[in-house]
Design an enzyme around this catalytic site. Sequence first.
Site, PDB file in Angstrom:
ATOM      1  N   GLY A   1       0.819  -1.214   0.000  1.00 51.20           N
ATOM      2  CA  GLY A   1       0.000   0.000   0.000  1.00 51.20           C
ATOM      3  C   GLY A   1       0.846   1.254   0.000  1.00 51.20           C
ATOM      4  O   GLY A   1       0.503   2.245   0.641  1.00 51.20           O
ATOM      5  N   ALA A   2       1.954   1.218  -0.747  1.00 52.16           N
ATOM      6  CA  ALA A   2       2.934   2.306  -0.701  1.00 52.16           C
ATOM      7  C   ALA A   2       2.582   3.487  -1.597  1.00 52.16           C
ATOM      8  O   ALA A   2       3.309   4.467  -1.621  1.00 52.16           O
ATOM      9  CB  ALA A   2       4.308   1.773  -1.091  1.00 52.16           C
TER      10      ALA A   2
ATOM     11  N   GLY B   1      -1.140   7.563   1.463  1.00 52.87           N
ATOM     12  CA  GLY B   1      -1.360   7.526   2.907  1.00 52.87           C
ATOM     13  C   GLY B   1      -0.155   7.101   3.724  1.00 52.87           C
ATOM     14  O   GLY B   1       0.980   7.517   3.484  1.00 52.87           O
TER      15      GLY B   1
ATOM     16  N   GLY C   1       1.358   4.220   3.900  1.00 52.71           N
ATOM     17  CA  GLY C   1       2.347   3.447   3.163  1.00 52.71           C
ATOM     18  C   GLY C   1       3.295   4.333   2.381  1.00 52.71           C
ATOM     19  O   GLY C   1       4.513   4.085   2.341  1.00 52.71           O
TER      20      GLY C   1
ATOM     21  N   SER D   1      -4.745  -1.431  14.740  1.00 51.96           N
ATOM     22  CA  SER D   1      -5.534  -0.263  15.117  1.00 51.96           C
ATOM     23  C   SER D   1      -6.161  -0.491  16.479  1.00 51.96           C
ATOM     24  O   SER D   1      -6.478  -1.630  16.850  1.00 51.96           O
ATOM     25  CB  SER D   1      -6.638  -0.011  14.081  1.00 51.96           C
ATOM     26  OG  SER D   1      -7.579   0.936  14.565  1.00 51.96           O
TER      27      SER D   1
ATOM     28  N   TYR E   1     -13.862  -4.399  10.261  1.00 55.42           N
ATOM     29  CA  TYR E   1     -12.558  -3.741  10.365  1.00 55.42           C
ATOM     30  C   TYR E   1     -11.902  -4.064  11.705  1.00 55.42           C
ATOM     31  O   TYR E   1     -10.719  -4.421  11.766  1.00 55.42           O
ATOM     32  CB  TYR E   1     -12.715  -2.229  10.208  1.00 55.42           C
ATOM     33  CG  TYR E   1     -11.390  -1.496  10.159  1.00 55.42           C
ATOM     34  CD1 TYR E   1     -10.631  -1.495   8.993  1.00 55.42           C
ATOM     35  CD2 TYR E   1     -10.899  -0.824  11.270  1.00 55.42           C
ATOM     36  CE1 TYR E   1      -9.411  -0.832   8.942  1.00 55.42           C
ATOM     37  CE2 TYR E   1      -9.679  -0.169  11.229  1.00 55.42           C
ATOM     38  CZ  TYR E   1      -8.947  -0.173  10.063  1.00 55.42           C
ATOM     39  OH  TYR E   1      -7.722   0.470  10.022  1.00 55.42           O
TER      40      TYR E   1
END
Length: 284
Positions: free
Chosen positions: A10-11, A14, A16, A139, A164
């Site tokens: 996820g780079a 955000g 990442g 989280s 989530y």
Amino acid sequence: MNNKICVVTGANSGLGFETAKALAAQGARVVLLSRSADKGQEALDKIFTATQNDQLELMTVDLSSQASIRETGQKILTKYPVIDTLVNNAGTWISKHSLTEDGVETMFAVNHLAYVLMTHVLYPALRQAPDGRIVCVASDSHFQFKINYEDLNLTDKYHGLRAYAQSKGANVMFVSELHKRKLEENVSAYAIQPGLVKTDIGVKRTNWLHALAWKIRRSGGVSPAEGAQCQIFCASAAEAQGQSGLYWDKCKPKPSAKYTYVEEERARLWEMCMEMCGIEKFFG
């Protein structure tokens, strides 16, 4: 981090993106994983402009697909027989219940099983590093709901918040169980809490009401650069070396939810995830 090999999922945006940029700024060779080649290339170009680090590489992967994770993971493994750091960062938030091509609830697949499977595939290279690190972005939402072992797909009681939270609780339990089961003292695993961050995770695949709620909620959050500090610290700081199996917030370990410490439940979840990913021997 000079010339160390770091893989960040996820780079392209955000947390990442900020993590990849920070590691590149420290001199690491960074492999950016992105679902979109165009967005990934745009992120790579921005990181190069900011750091002048030319040791950047982009690979595409669909983290909702176990076949894609295995294919991309093998490409990384073939090219990099030693990997110093894996940052399992990518995540999603979805309003409507859906299943992946592997028959897994999408948030659990992307937010958790992708962590498990990518770590499994790359572990042979991580164990070769003098200081191998596996950072999993969890989280504090995991405090809200426990794991539904009878129905991990949440087919009967689906809600985005529940799904989530379950995936993030699974992250914490995975890190603890990985630490317990691994034989290598030179490999460390970390679960981290980034806090409330101003990202687009709550607006990409949500209904209008959830998107509005997220936009209002994130207004009180920190920037991605600030939110990424804990995962950057665990991925690179000398002070974090060897502090494996813990849950981190603001660059310090802290207690996770009580249910994450129940060894029987951690072992149960581990075995369920192995079966869901088709893994016979995690360290094999």
